[in-house]
Design an enzyme around this catalytic site. Structure first.
Site, PDB file in Angstrom:
ATOM      1  N   HIS A 241     -47.986 -58.926  12.483  1.00 43.84           N
ATOM      2  CA  HIS A 241     -47.363 -57.658  12.111  1.00 43.84           C
ATOM      3  C   HIS A 241     -47.074 -56.792  13.335  1.00 43.84           C
ATOM      4  O   HIS A 241     -46.220 -55.907  13.283  1.00 43.84           O
ATOM      5  CB  HIS A 241     -48.254 -56.901  11.126  1.00 43.84           C
ATOM      6  CG  HIS A 241     -48.247 -57.480   9.753  1.00 43.84           C
ATOM      7  ND1 HIS A 241     -48.819 -56.847   8.664  1.00 43.84           N
ATOM      8  CD2 HIS A 241     -47.727 -58.635   9.268  1.00 43.84           C
ATOM      9  CE1 HIS A 241     -48.659 -57.591   7.585  1.00 43.84           C
ATOM     10  NE2 HIS A 241     -48.000 -58.685   7.932  1.00 43.84           N
ATOM     11  N   ASP A 242     -47.783 -57.043  14.422  1.00 38.59           N
ATOM     12  CA  ASP A 242     -47.530 -56.322  15.668  1.00 38.59           C
ATOM     13  C   ASP A 242     -46.228 -56.788  16.307  1.00 38.59           C
ATOM     14  O   ASP A 242     -45.406 -55.973  16.731  1.00 38.59           O
ATOM     15  CB  ASP A 242     -48.703 -56.544  16.625  1.00 38.59           C
ATOM     16  CG  ASP A 242     -48.686 -55.609  17.830  1.00 38.59           C
ATOM     17  OD1 ASP A 242     -47.695 -54.874  18.021  1.00 38.59           O
ATOM     18  OD2 ASP A 242     -49.673 -55.604  18.582  1.00 38.59           O
ATOM     19  N   SER A 311     -41.183 -53.624  17.970  1.00 38.34           N
ATOM     20  CA  SER A 311     -41.110 -54.042  19.364  1.00 38.34           C
ATOM     21  C   SER A 311     -41.742 -55.427  19.461  1.00 38.34           C
ATOM     22  O   SER A 311     -42.626 -55.776  18.692  1.00 38.34           O
ATOM     23  CB  SER A 311     -41.844 -53.048  20.272  1.00 38.34           C
ATOM     24  OG  SER A 311     -43.204 -53.380  20.391  1.00 38.34           O
ATOM     25  N   PHE A 313     -43.552 -56.567  21.837  1.00 40.98           N
ATOM     26  CA  PHE A 313     -44.744 -56.564  22.686  1.00 40.98           C
ATOM     27  C   PHE A 313     -46.022 -56.417  21.859  1.00 40.98           C
ATOM     28  O   PHE A 313     -45.997 -55.909  20.735  1.00 40.98           O
ATOM     29  CB  PHE A 313     -44.670 -55.418  23.704  1.00 40.98           C
ATOM     30  CG  PHE A 313     -43.489 -55.503  24.619  1.00 40.98           C
ATOM     31  CD1 PHE A 313     -43.496 -56.351  25.717  1.00 40.98           C
ATOM     32  CD2 PHE A 313     -42.348 -54.745  24.374  1.00 40.98           C
ATOM     33  CE1 PHE A 313     -42.400 -56.438  26.561  1.00 40.98           C
ATOM     34  CE2 PHE A 313     -41.249 -54.823  25.207  1.00 40.98           C
ATOM     35  CZ  PHE A 313     -41.267 -55.673  26.307  1.00 40.98           C
ATOM     36  N   ASP A 315     -48.379 -54.212  21.340  1.00 41.01           N
ATOM     37  CA  ASP A 315     -48.538 -52.784  21.639  1.00 41.01           C
ATOM     38  C   ASP A 315     -49.048 -51.985  20.445  1.00 41.01           C
ATOM     39  O   ASP A 315     -48.852 -50.776  20.372  1.00 41.01           O
ATOM     40  CB  ASP A 315     -47.216 -52.202  22.132  1.00 41.01           C
ATOM     41  CG  ASP A 315     -46.081 -52.368  21.128  1.00 41.01           C
ATOM     42  OD1 ASP A 315     -46.320 -52.909  20.024  1.00 41.01           O
ATOM     43  OD2 ASP A 315     -44.936 -51.979  21.448  1.00 41.01           O
ATOM     44  N   SER A 317     -48.097 -51.940  17.304  1.00 43.87           N
ATOM     45  CA  SER A 317     -47.077 -51.383  16.416  1.00 43.87           C
ATOM     46  C   SER A 317     -47.617 -51.068  15.025  1.00 43.87           C
ATOM     47  O   SER A 317     -47.219 -50.060  14.429  1.00 43.87           O
ATOM     48  CB  SER A 317     -45.891 -52.348  16.296  1.00 43.87           C
ATOM     49  OG  SER A 317     -45.231 -52.494  17.523  1.00 43.87           O
ATOM     50  N   HIS A 477     -51.340 -68.952   7.386  1.00 42.49           N
ATOM     51  CA  HIS A 477     -51.266 -68.934   5.923  1.00 42.49           C
ATOM     52  C   HIS A 477     -52.159 -70.024   5.327  1.00 42.49           C
ATOM     53  O   HIS A 477     -52.644 -69.899   4.206  1.00 42.49           O
ATOM     54  CB  HIS A 477     -49.822 -69.134   5.463  1.00 42.49           C
ATOM     55  CG  HIS A 477     -48.913 -68.023   5.889  1.00 42.49           C
ATOM     56  ND1 HIS A 477     -47.535 -68.147   5.930  1.00 42.49           N
ATOM     57  CD2 HIS A 477     -49.171 -66.761   6.311  1.00 42.49           C
ATOM     58  CE1 HIS A 477     -47.001 -67.021   6.358  1.00 42.49           C
ATOM     59  NE2 HIS A 477     -47.977 -66.161   6.586  1.00 42.49           N
TER      60      HIS A 477
END
Length: 718
Positions: A241-242, A311, A313, A315, A317, A477
């Protein structure tokens, strides 16, 4: 490689010198094609694309992505016009024209930072410019960083969107930017964007649901991991998800497409790609399963291209967002802290009463975080919560130590520290649990013991690869359990919840009598994940996005993964083998060096030729490498991606990059020596006294939380 002729032809023509020169006539041809594509789009009736029912869309496009889809679909249609009338040979020259137009628009956009007008005196150019999305167009009402990468802002602060991380190519890794392709090309039926439906032998490819039923059903193969706990799967999803968010295509009115019907590609939108469900399916009683194609964000004439809305990266998110307006919704703008909801006696992210995906009714609202998928299932919210609480805890320490710091100074400093901690956890704790030491060594992924990383390069593209996003990193998964056990702080059972009954339902987080989300976290730490193999739990294979009480209303995530690979133009599995040093394959028997005989037979039962094996299916059936959880192909793709995220990130926590306010050596040492996910969990749970020493091993001995080292904030106060 044995590429299909249309794909090979398209690749060769792009490598040859352009037959068409870039001149006024070429520009006229290109402009005519673009205008016709715009006119065609304007004349089409959009009513058929509007949905008639509420559709859960986990990959919901934001305003910038919708703008990118407009651009992509105009270029897609213009490409077909050009190829139909002039052949593929015109595309290289046409792309030179479009690049010049794009540069003109970028210059105009940059000049708008110092001037008040952006009007186009030429009406034709004004219309032409409509196909170019203005970066952060939807966020003009929010505070945005300077577009000029030489501005001092970009020396010290990592932008929310990823803009200007690479100061020589400002869009690399930026939110709403294209995925890259490991092989540099795509596998589409027409070489441009149509999904492959035919076998290399001329027959039809097997339905993704048929493959799922025959190869991936776990009814007789429910094997738990001997060591890896369920938290490893959840942190893997949080990492996904990031860095991965491929938005789904939207209707012309911006709404969700209803792609449930088998004829939806003709009746609703060509961006529908429903999956055929075999007769007598064991769970679904409809002829097709809905699937919306990933949004086309191509920026040039040629092949359909997917984008990353977040993004690219590492980071955080999911905590801070990937769009400027998104970031503002999670901040309190007081003392550098994040917003929280504390009315239940424990902390949660702020409530979101307007979440269109949320299935639970008031007062059990879903939540607002940096990534709107936060409420996808109840195990994600504990991770979001501990990271938000850790941010606020550090922010309070900075406020006390530096009372003159304003909100923005505190927020940016703590965000920088949090991202550094997160990156260390990913590379030091998460990756070594499933990649073998040899892969980690080959891709230089292990954090240094001392010193700094000097491998940052502006020539490294940190963008997420289509193969990583669409196949390799979806291995997790398979780790997901059907049931998510809850445990008290003393390890006693406190019930469980079923994944299939709780997708986008938040009511599990409101169980105050058992402590809300903390028992869920305890269960993830102390209970095993499923073994990473070809088998998937019932909830994953049948009940994703299912509405409670309506069996069959959801989808099969394995089928979605297989069909998504075809949608994205991923090559079949065997085309990637040479990339990772494996021999070529012309028969099923030749797979015996990387597949068990049982798995080879399973493939024979579905595919007519090994050249048809979908990438996702292939990597999930490979035998794991010694010391790892995955086979050679997935290990290579994941290792290659995390190397790019390390070497292509100017702000990477161990790096020293010119013109960048990176961490000092002392600060890096503090992060290396005192950062652990176990300590973050301990510190931010109300009822945690002991924790696993190896946070991703459910068998690990437990130690007192107080025995784990604590980050010293004073080390970061310059």
């Amino acid at each position: 490689m044995n590429l299909k002729p249309t794909i090979l032809l398209f690749t060769i023509l792009f490598l040859k010198c352009a037959t068409f020169e870039v001149n006024e006539e070429t520009e006229r041809i290109v402009e005519d094609a673009v205008m016709r594509a715009l006119d065609s789009r304007a004349s089409e009736n959009s009513e058929s694309e509007q949905t008639s029912q509420h559709i859960i869309v986990s990959q919901q496009a934001n305003s910038d992505s919708k703008s990118a889809q407009f651009t992509g679909e105009v270029l897609e249609e213009a490409t077909r016009i050009l190829v139909r009338e002039f052949g593929l040979e015109i595309l290289p020259a046409a792309n030179e024209v479009i690049e010049r137009w794009r540069n003109e628009e970028e210059e105009l956009l940059q000049s708008s930072e110092t001037t008040t007008t952006t009007e186009h005196p030429d009406p034709t150019r004004s219309k032409r410019s409509a196909i170019f999305r203005s970066k952060r167009q939807a966020n003009r009402r929010c505070s945005s960083p300077p577009i000029n990468c030489n501005n001092r802002f970009h020396t010290s602060i990592r932008s929310i969107t990823g803009l200007c991380n690479n100061r020589q190519n400002s869009d690399l890794g930026n939110s709403v930017s294209p995925l890259r392709r490991i092989l540099g090309a795509a596998s589409y039926a027409d070489g441009l964007g149509r999904i492959r439906t035919r076998s290399v032998n001329g027959g039809e490819l097997p339905s993704a649901r048929l493959i799922s039923n025959r190869i991936h059903d776990d009814r007789n193969n429910q094997v738990f991991s001997p060591s890896i706990n369920h938290l490893h799967m959840i942190i893997g999803q949080f990492i996904a998800h990031d860095v991965v968010f491929m938005p789904s295509s939207v209707a012309r009115d911006g709404g969700a497409l209803d792609c449930s019907a088998c004829n939806s590609p003709q009746r609703v939108s060509p961006n529908c790609a429903p999956i055929t469900i075999p007769r007598n399916d064991p769970y679904f009683n409809t002829p097709c399963m809905r699937l919306t194609r990933a949004l086309n964000g191509q920026e040039n004439f040629g092949v359909r291209s997917q984008i990353g809305q977040n993004s690219h990266f590492l980071d955080l998110s999911p905590v801070y967002g990937s769009a400027d307006c998104e970031a503002e919704t999670v901040r309190s703008f007081q003392e550098g802290k994040m917003l929280t909801f504390d009315d239940l006696g424990y902390t949660l992210p702020p409530q979101n009463a307007n979440d269109s995906n949320c299935q639970s009714s008031a007062p059990f609202h879903c939540f607002t975080c940096g990534d709107f998928r936060n409420s996808l299932h109840p195990a994600l919210i504990p991770v979001h919560t501990i990271l938000i609480k850790e941010h606020n805890r550090l922010a309070e320490q900075v406020r006390v130590a530096r009372p003159r710091f304003n909100d923005e100074q505190i927020f940016q400093l703590v965000r920088k520290i949090m991202i550094g901690m997160w990156q260390h956890i990913v590379y030091n704790e998460y990756i070594p649990k499933y990649l073998p030491r040899r892969t980690i060594r080959n891709f230089a992924l292990r954090p240094l013991r001392n010193g700094v990383h000097r491998g940052y390069s502006t020539s490294v593209d940190p963008s997420i690869s289509a193969e990583f996003a669409g196949a390799a990193f979806r291995f997790g998964h398979s780790q997901s359990r059907f049931d998510f056990p809850r445990l008290t702080e003393n390890g006693r059972p406190a019930g469980n919840y079923d994944l299939g009954n709780d997708i986008f339902y938040a009511d599990q987080m409101y169980l105050t009598r058992i402590g809300g989300w903390e028992p869920v976290m305890n269960g993830m730490v102390r209970m095993p994940a499923m073994k990473s193999d070809r088998y998937f739990s019932f909830g994953i294979r049948n009940q994703m996005f299912e509405i409670r009480g309506r069996n069959g209303s959801g989808v099969d995530l394995v089928s979605i993964n297989i069909q998504r690979g075809r949608d994205m133009g991923l090559f079949p599995y065997i085309q990637y083998r040479q990339l990772v040093g494996l021999p070529t394959v012309t028969s099923f028997n030749e797979l015996n060096t990387t597949f068990s005989q049982e798995n080879i037979q399973a493939l024979r039962n579905v595919y007519s030729d090994p050249a048809d094996i979908d990438l996702y299916v292939g990597i999930m059936l490979e035998e794991p490498l010694s010391g790892g959880q995955l086979g050679p192909t997935a290990s290579f793709m994941i290792g290659e991606q995390f190397r790019a995220l390390k070497r292509g990130d100017r702000f990477f926590y161990e790096s020293i990059a010119e013109g960048t306010d990176n961490f000092t050596q002392e600060e890096i040492s503090e992060l290396r020596n005192k950062t652990s996910l176990a300590k973050i969990i301990c510190t931010n749970m109300d009822f945690a006294a002991r924790i696993n020493t190896d946070i991703f091993d459910h068998r690990s001995r437990q130690v007192a939380c107080t025995s784990l080292p604590q980050l010293d904030i004073d080390r970061f106060l310059r």
